[in-house]
Design an enzyme around this catalytic site. Structure first.
Site: not given
Length: 546
Positions: A185, A331, A445, A450
């Protein structure tokens, strides 16, 4: 009672044998540093892969050894994909665009025994030569006449190496759960983490990727993987293409060059291309300037980052190219979701279809999705609720190389129930269309609400004068955080902050409209082309709203 079926193992080498026997004359066309248009057949490809397997064993590579590659999308890299894995070793694809310190860490952590390196990457390897602890040989992917001068002592020429060995090689059989590939990654925090793919997971992934509701790949296609082969197996295309017998067109180091991509598409009749949104932007910019067309290109698949609706609409309406957006992770091998309509949806108004295309698609068979709240309670697929996105399936990692494989452990990405936490926040509508609303760490936030940074970015990118946009949260004394929009304008565009904010008021909820706009010449990206929000937050750490 067991079924009475043969228990043949799923092997990378079986794809190669199938392709050679059933499509021996099918072509693989490549751009390389030493050849602007190399062309050969599946039969040639399979022969050279067997030669390479003999060469690897002669160099001392043994079952399970990691063999590193730092290379572009071309026929030699394809030979490595198949020969290394087919012989029972692990093909470790390394991103040469990473920082040298990261490349050094990755090679040493994987304990690569041999490196196969493109000519253009040699300066990087020379700079690291005193730090590569386990590397015994470095093979340069070129001919003897194009070998670069080097200060390295353990260097071989790829073509000279292959010429020493015949193709009399029998691919070994072993457990299908054996490792076949590795990819690290390229996260923006901490050291990269190694994901290890098996023969079984890779073949199942290739099967699923070729399904009609996925890429619908066949031997009638001409496929151009523009997404790099060092980036999650080029999304599985090197395997699925040979499996179905498609012609392959490989752009080599020219994957970001709009003129070269156009030339390859038109002269080789490419029907299907895959690349991140910035690649399609580069091609579109070239087409606009040159007044050229891409008549053969029927599908442009995209992933790695949310594709702006502007790109979808330009390809669809200006060039009659269908945009196939997907989502996945290193992944996940990486395929998780792809766009496909359900029966009857083709009659929806065009703007509604485009809205669906702008989402990340529906899960392919083999990948289960769920979204959960902060207490890990599963949330409904109603298109309203959003939560942490989790996945599981046969080509999804159980952990990272050299780290804990115990579900629920701190350094394991899989929870105690066997689900991988993706780090994404998403909604899923009643028809199964998933939309990433943010990375967990990138959600803004503000005043208890949100706000999705991706929603702001997509809305801004729909403005014809905006080339690229990024939204981050910055401290606000009243609301805790408020969105700050950072914008790159198209050349010669004349646009100010107030005009952009007025434009966004028509497209976003009032809480999501940014409080300010900052103009920059370029935005930082990771080595895989994603917006580097960590770098942006660092660059604007002292920013204060007026």
């Amino acid at each position: 009672m067991n079924g009475l079926m043969m228990n043949t193992q799923l092997m990378i080498s079986s794809i190669l044998r199938h392709g050679e026997k059933n499509y021996p004359r099918q072509e693989i066309v490549s751009v390389t540093v030493d050849n602007p248009r190399h062309r050969y057949t599946y039969k040639d490809f399979a022969k050279r892969a067997r030669q390479l397997a003999n060469a690897l064993e002669a160099l001392g590579a043994k079952f399970g050894d990691r063999i590193g590659t730092l290379a572009w999308n071309d026929y030699r890299h394809m030979e490595l994909y198949y020969a290394v894995s087919g012989a029972g070793m692990v093909c470790h694809m390394i991103n040469p665009k990473l920082f040298p310190e990261q490349v050094n860490y990755i090679i040493n952590h994987a304990e690569d025994k041999i490196l196969f390196v493109d000519v253009l990457v040699m300066p990087l390897i020379e700079a690291l030569k005193d730090h590569l602890k386990t590397v015994e040989k470095i093979v340069v992917l070129t001919t003897s006449s194009n070998m670069p001068e080097t200060s390295l002592s353990n260097v071989l020429c790829y073509e000279d190496l292959l010429a020493q060995y015949d193709d009399n090689y029998t691919w070994p059989e072993f457990d299908e759960n054996t490792a076949c590939g590795m990819c690290y990654t390229s996260g923006t925090t901490g050291n990269p983490k190694g994901v290890v793919y098996s023969h079984r997971s890779t073949l199942l992934h290739a099967y699923a990727g070729a399904l009609p509701d996925a890429t619908n790949a066949s031997n009638r296609d001409v496929i151009m993987p523009i997404v790099p082969m060092f980036h999650v197996n080029a999304w599985g295309i090197p395997y699925a293409s040979i499996m179905v017998g498609a012609k392959l067109v490989m752009p080599g180091p020219k994957m970001a060059d709009g003129e070269t991509l156009h030339n390859l598409i038109e002269t080789e009749n490419v029907t299907y291309g895959s690349g991140v949104p910035t690649i399609w932007m580069a091609l579109l910019d070239y087409l606009d300037k040159s007044n050229n067309k891409i008549d053969s290109l029927k599908v442009a698949s995209t992933g790695g980052a949310a594709c702006p609706k502007g790109i979808i609409e330009r390809l669809k309406f200006d060039y009659q190219t269908h945009v196939l957006q997907g989502w996945g992770m290193t992944e996940m091998s990486p395929l998780g979701t792809l766009f496909s309509l359900k029966p009857g949806m083709e009659n929806l108004p065009e703007d509604q279809i485009t809205d669906l295309q702008a989402k990340q698609g529906r899960s392919v068979f083999g990948v289960e999705l769920k979204i959960v709240d902060d207490e890990n309670n599963e949330l409904p697929w109603d298109g309203v609720a959003f939560g942490a996105l989790k996945v599981r399936g046969p080509w999804i990692a159980t952990g990272y190389y050299g780290m804990s494989q115990e579900p629920g452990a701190e350094d394991c990405p899989v929870d105690k129930d066997g689900w991988l936490n993706t780090g994404d926040v998403a909604t899923i509508d009643p028809e199964g269309f998933m939309q990433i609303t943010d990375r967990t760490k990138d959600v803004i936030k503000t005043g208890g609400e949100w706000v999705s940074s991706i929603e702001i970015e997509n809305a801004a990118a729909s403005h014809p004068m905006i080339a690229e946009a990024a939204a981050i949260g910055r401290y606000h004394p009243k609301w805790t955080e408020r969105p700050l929009l950072i914008v790159v304008l198209h050349q010669d565009a004349d646009l100010n902050a107030e005009q952009i904010i007025d434009y966004l008021r028509e497209k976003l909820h009032k809480w999501s409209v940014p409080d300010d706009v900052v103009f920059v010449e370029e935005l930082p990206h990771t080595a895989t082309g994603k917006l580097n929000k960590l770098a942006l937050r660092q660059d604007f750490k002292d920013y204060q709203f007026s």
